[in-house]
Design a protein around this motif. Structure first.
Motif, mmCIF file in Angstrom:
data_model
loop_
_atom_site.group_PDB
_atom_site.id
_atom_site.type_symbol
_atom_site.label_atom_id
_atom_site.label_comp_id
_atom_site.label_asym_id
_atom_site.label_seq_id
_atom_site.Cartn_x
_atom_site.Cartn_y
_atom_site.Cartn_z
ATOM 1 N N THR A 17 0.804 -1.230 0.000
ATOM 2 C CA THR A 17 0.000 0.000 0.000
ATOM 3 C C THR A 17 0.832 1.273 0.000
ATOM 4 O O THR A 17 0.354 2.317 -0.437
ATOM 5 C CB THR A 17 -0.928 0.044 1.227
ATOM 6 O OG1 THR A 17 -0.142 -0.119 2.427
ATOM 7 C CG2 THR A 17 -1.980 -1.048 1.163
ATOM 8 N N HIS A 18 2.062 1.237 0.488
ATOM 9 C CA HIS A 18 2.811 2.478 0.646
ATOM 10 C C HIS A 18 4.300 2.177 0.654
ATOM 11 O O HIS A 18 4.722 1.040 0.415
ATOM 12 C CB HIS A 18 2.391 3.187 1.950
ATOM 13 C CG HIS A 18 2.653 4.655 1.948
ATOM 14 N ND1 HIS A 18 3.649 5.234 2.692
ATOM 15 C CD2 HIS A 18 2.039 5.658 1.279
ATOM 16 C CE1 HIS A 18 3.638 6.544 2.490
ATOM 17 N NE2 HIS A 18 2.681 6.830 1.643
ATOM 18 N N VAL A 19 5.101 3.183 0.955
ATOM 19 C CA VAL A 19 6.561 3.019 0.978
ATOM 20 C C VAL A 19 6.930 2.336 2.290
ATOM 21 O O VAL A 19 7.068 2.981 3.326
ATOM 22 C CB VAL A 19 7.271 4.383 0.845
ATOM 23 C CG1 VAL A 19 8.779 4.187 0.749
ATOM 24 C CG2 VAL A 19 6.757 5.126 -0.384
ATOM 25 N N PHE A 20 7.113 1.038 2.245
ATOM 26 C CA PHE A 20 7.242 0.245 3.461
ATOM 27 C C PHE A 20 8.535 0.511 4.222
ATOM 28 O O PHE A 20 8.654 0.142 5.397
ATOM 29 C CB PHE A 20 7.167 -1.250 3.121
ATOM 30 C CG PHE A 20 8.310 -1.735 2.281
ATOM 31 C CD1 PHE A 20 9.472 -2.209 2.870
ATOM 32 C CD2 PHE A 20 8.246 -1.706 0.896
ATOM 33 C CE1 PHE A 20 10.539 -2.645 2.097
ATOM 34 C CE2 PHE A 20 9.308 -2.147 0.125
ATOM 35 C CZ PHE A 20 10.455 -2.612 0.726
ATOM 36 N N VAL A 21 9.522 1.132 3.590
ATOM 37 C CA VAL A 21 10.784 1.374 4.291
ATOM 38 C C VAL A 21 10.590 2.297 5.486
ATOM 39 O O VAL A 21 11.406 2.286 6.419
ATOM 40 C CB VAL A 21 11.839 1.960 3.337
ATOM 41 C CG1 VAL A 21 12.267 0.950 2.298
ATOM 42 C CG2 VAL A 21 11.323 3.221 2.670
ATOM 43 N N VAL A 65 10.346 -4.563 -3.895
ATOM 44 C CA VAL A 65 11.144 -4.337 -2.691
ATOM 45 C C VAL A 65 12.186 -3.254 -2.925
ATOM 46 O O VAL A 65 12.428 -2.395 -2.062
ATOM 47 C CB VAL A 65 11.809 -5.658 -2.238
ATOM 48 C CG1 VAL A 65 12.750 -5.416 -1.062
ATOM 49 C CG2 VAL A 65 10.741 -6.676 -1.844
ATOM 50 N N VAL A 66 12.819 -3.246 -4.071
ATOM 51 C CA VAL A 66 13.886 -2.267 -4.328
ATOM 52 C C VAL A 66 13.337 -0.957 -4.892
ATOM 53 O O VAL A 66 14.093 0.011 -5.039
ATOM 54 C CB VAL A 66 14.934 -2.847 -5.303
ATOM 55 C CG1 VAL A 66 15.547 -4.113 -4.740
ATOM 56 C CG2 VAL A 66 14.329 -3.117 -6.677
ATOM 57 N N TYR A 67 12.041 -0.904 -5.202
ATOM 58 C CA TYR A 67 11.509 0.290 -5.852
ATOM 59 C C TYR A 67 11.648 1.563 -5.018
ATOM 60 O O TYR A 67 11.824 2.651 -5.581
ATOM 61 C CB TYR A 67 10.055 0.087 -6.232
ATOM 62 C CG TYR A 67 9.599 1.084 -7.266
ATOM 63 C CD1 TYR A 67 10.074 1.008 -8.569
ATOM 64 C CD2 TYR A 67 8.742 2.119 -6.933
ATOM 65 C CE1 TYR A 67 9.697 1.936 -9.521
ATOM 66 C CE2 TYR A 67 8.355 3.042 -7.883
ATOM 67 C CZ TYR A 67 8.838 2.946 -9.173
ATOM 68 O OH TYR A 67 8.472 3.872 -10.103
ATOM 69 N N PRO A 68 11.544 1.493 -3.669
ATOM 70 C CA PRO A 68 11.785 2.732 -2.905
ATOM 71 C C PRO A 68 13.120 3.387 -3.202
ATOM 72 O O PRO A 68 13.251 4.605 -3.094
ATOM 73 C CB PRO A 68 11.691 2.255 -1.452
ATOM 74 C CG PRO A 68 10.757 1.097 -1.503
ATOM 75 C CD PRO A 68 11.067 0.405 -2.798
ATOM 76 N N LEU A 69 14.123 2.597 -3.579
ATOM 77 C CA LEU A 69 15.407 3.189 -3.945
ATOM 78 C C LEU A 69 15.289 4.006 -5.224
ATOM 79 O O LEU A 69 15.963 5.027 -5.395
ATOM 80 C CB LEU A 69 16.457 2.095 -4.112
ATOM 81 C CG LEU A 69 16.739 1.245 -2.865
ATOM 82 C CD1 LEU A 69 17.750 0.156 -3.181
ATOM 83 C CD2 LEU A 69 17.236 2.119 -1.726
ATOM 84 N N VAL A 70 14.408 3.556 -6.139
ATOM 85 C CA VAL A 70 14.176 4.315 -7.368
ATOM 86 C C VAL A 70 13.514 5.659 -7.042
ATOM 87 O O VAL A 70 13.820 6.694 -7.646
ATOM 88 C CB VAL A 70 13.301 3.502 -8.338
ATOM 89 C CG1 VAL A 70 12.998 4.297 -9.600
ATOM 90 C CG2 VAL A 70 13.985 2.185 -8.686
ATOM 91 N N LEU A 71 12.631 5.627 -6.058
ATOM 92 C CA LEU A 71 11.925 6.860 -5.705
ATOM 93 C C LEU A 71 12.853 7.907 -5.105
ATOM 94 O O LEU A 71 12.507 9.086 -5.077
ATOM 95 C CB LEU A 71 10.798 6.545 -4.709
ATOM 96 C CG LEU A 71 9.645 5.696 -5.255
ATOM 97 C CD1 LEU A 71 8.615 5.449 -4.164
ATOM 98 C CD2 LEU A 71 8.990 6.367 -6.443
ATOM 99 N N LEU A 72 14.014 7.488 -4.612
ATOM 100 C CA LEU A 72 14.956 8.466 -4.071
ATOM 101 C C LEU A 72 15.391 9.462 -5.139
ATOM 102 O O LEU A 72 15.795 10.585 -4.820
ATOM 103 C CB LEU A 72 16.182 7.750 -3.496
ATOM 104 C CG LEU A 72 15.967 6.967 -2.201
ATOM 105 C CD1 LEU A 72 17.251 6.252 -1.811
ATOM 106 C CD2 LEU A 72 15.493 7.882 -1.083
ATOM 107 N N ALA A 73 15.303 9.054 -6.410
ATOM 108 C CA ALA A 73 15.682 9.973 -7.494
ATOM 109 C C ALA A 73 14.765 11.179 -7.555
ATOM 110 O O ALA A 73 15.114 12.204 -8.136
ATOM 111 C CB ALA A 73 15.661 9.234 -8.830
ATOM 112 N N ARG A 74 13.567 11.067 -6.961
ATOM 113 C CA ARG A 74 12.634 12.193 -6.980
ATOM 114 C C ARG A 74 13.149 13.378 -6.184
ATOM 115 O O ARG A 74 12.630 14.476 -6.280
ATOM 116 C CB ARG A 74 11.275 11.746 -6.412
ATOM 117 C CG ARG A 74 10.654 10.615 -7.215
ATOM 118 C CD ARG A 74 10.232 11.098 -8.586
ATOM 119 N NE ARG A 74 9.876 9.982 -9.447
ATOM 120 C CZ ARG A 74 10.669 9.509 -10.385
ATOM 121 N NH1 ARG A 74 11.845 10.029 -10.593
ATOM 122 N NH2 ARG A 74 10.293 8.502 -11.142
ATOM 123 N N LEU A 75 14.168 13.139 -5.350
ATOM 124 C CA LEU A 75 14.716 14.216 -4.545
ATOM 125 C C LEU A 75 15.780 15.006 -5.288
ATOM 126 O O LEU A 75 16.262 16.014 -4.795
ATOM 127 C CB LEU A 75 15.319 13.647 -3.252
ATOM 128 C CG LEU A 75 14.366 12.842 -2.364
ATOM 129 C CD1 LEU A 75 15.109 12.299 -1.155
ATOM 130 C CD2 LEU A 75 13.182 13.686 -1.933
#
Length: 464
Positions: A17-21, A65-75
């Protein structure tokens, strides 16, 4: 005795549902705290292993599982989403803009107070050796400072931790009065949110309600497309895509808010296409048959399309408009009817009926109970027509909105802008005086009244 076995199902839900990290940050901090105190046992180890396995149970497996790391590029500063989406901006970078009065200044002020409380809690947490709480508090404070969208996360995490730290500093007098004061303040705030006064006082166009707000979501436009069978090749901008997905299932959506689905490359192409300069150059290659456009977020592109003889307006509402290609597949649809012109006598009677109430009791009622309806569909329709150059058509809905909500200065301000562009100086000055009665610090209204006075047509300006 803590039910650590619940961590695995919680992480299973969170991973889908969300960014589980974010959950892992909390869990690992708590585990490290217990390990430093000698409380890390087999139950903890089993809970962590089960939680780690649970996050792989998602539709995308290890990619999810690794997708939150991709979202770090949004910063990053060169990311298209980060540059265009306002909620990814830092709250410290937001400045007040008088052209957009519906701001979040009060909310940002409360966040800064909470951030100050978090900083004051740091030495108390250090003294009590609550390293995990300190790490979580600082981490989520940093997240909130990086993007507006993270402010609610910080509130949820910070309040209990600040409260826990405050228990280390006991004051009988403070304890006696703090809880009742907070209870009264929260009750008043809840009442103001429930009746809409909170949003009205902040000059917000959004209202809390249990039904669908057709002045914010493009449901009328989506229903028009579905009802008339416009399911060919069409263009829509980002703001109306969600409503089209929901209410126009037979049609294809050009773009919607699921930016990670369309990807950054397509998003950049969309930005180029939806610009007023890029549309005439790029749109012909797409061969669009119709356009569904949110006019409040793209007024310049709406003006370009309305001035283009190859497109014809067939629908408009408070949120969006629909145009079809002349001679195309949907050319048989009738043109939309614009509001009729307003006569001199009707205009005078309408302006006479706009009487703002600036008494103390009226202001208190608007602040606490939201006793007046906010500018609704007529306001947004009139503003759309004004922004796209349809001046005579804009007058009637703006007058209706001003009569409906005389104590909301936005309607009088837009009506004054309309009369200013029409060179109806006396009517413009009259509207801007109403603005000053409600917002004495509005410098644009004050300047325009003075300019009208310089023409010998404005009369006297009210004292602030």
């Amino acid at each position: 005795r803590r039910p650590l076995w619940l961590l695995a199902p919680i992480q299973l839900v969170w991973a889908n549902t969300h960014v589980f990290v974010l959950g892992w940050a909390l869990v690992l901090a708590a585990a490290a705290q217990d390990a430093s105190c000698g409380r890390f046992d087999r139950r903890w180890r089993n809970a962590l292993l089960a939680s780690g396995a649970a996050i792989f149970l998602n539709p995308y497996g290890w990619k999810g599982v690794v997708y939150p790391l991709v979202l770090l590029a949004r910063l990053s500063g060169d990311d298209a989403f980060g540059q265009e989406i306002s909620e990814l901006a830092s709250p410290f970078s937001l400045a007040s803009d008088p052209r957009f009065p519906w701001g979040i200044g009060l909310q940002l002020g409360c966040w800064k107070l909470l951030l100050l409380g978090a900083l004051l809690a740091v030495p108390l947490l250090l003294r009590s050796r609550r390293w995990a709480d300190l790490a979580v508090l600082l981490a989520f404070a940093g997240l909130s400072a990086s993007a507006v969208r993270n402010l609610p996360l910080f509130v949820v995490v910070a309040l209990p931790l600040i409260g826990e730290a405050a228990t280390r500093w006991r004051s009988p007098r403070l304890e006696r009065w703090l809880a009742p004061t907070l209870f009264v303040a929260a009750s008043v705030l809840a009442l103001r949110v429930a009746d809409g006064a909170f949003y009205a006082a902040g000059r917000r166009s959004v209202r809390m309600r249990v039904d669908v707000d057709a002045t914010q979501l493009a449901v009328q436009t989506a229903d028009f497309l579905e009802r008339n069978g416009l399911n060919g090749r069409g263009f829509n901008n980002l703001d109306v895509g969600g409503a089209l997905l929901w209410r126009h299932p037979s049609g294809a959506v050009f773009i919607d808010g699921r930016n990670e689905v369309s990807g950054e490359a397509f998003f950049r192409r969309y930005l180029a296409l939806s610009s007023p300069d890029g549309w005439p150059r790029l749109a012909p290659s797409w061969d669009f048959e119709y356009v569904a456009l949110g006019h409040r977020t793209a007024p310049r592109l709406a003006g370009v399309l309305l001035a283009d003889p190859t497109w014809r307006l067939v629908h408009y509402d408070a949120v969006a408009l629909v145009l079809v290609r002349v001679g195309g597949r949907y050319d048989a649809l009738p043109s939309a009817t614009l509001p009729a012109r307003v006569g001199d006598d009707e205009r005078r009677r309408a302006l006479d009926a706009v009487r703002p109430d600036v008494s103390a009791s009226a202001r208190l009622g608007r602040w606490l109970l939201g006793t007046e309806a906010a500018p609704a569909e007529a306001h947004f329709v009139g503003t759309f027509l004004l922004m796209t150059g349809q001046r005579h058509a804009a007058e009637r809905p703006l007058l209706d909105a001003a009569r409906l909500s005389p104590n909301h200065y936005e309607t009088s301000n837009n009506l004054g802008a309309l009369y200013w562009r029409m060179e109806r100086w006396e009517d413009a000055a009259r509207c801007y005086r109403n603005v000053l009665l409600l917002e004495p610090g509005n410098e644009l209204a004050r300047r325009r009244v003075r300019e009208a006075e310089g023409k010998g047509l404005g009369g006297r300006m009210p004292s602030p």
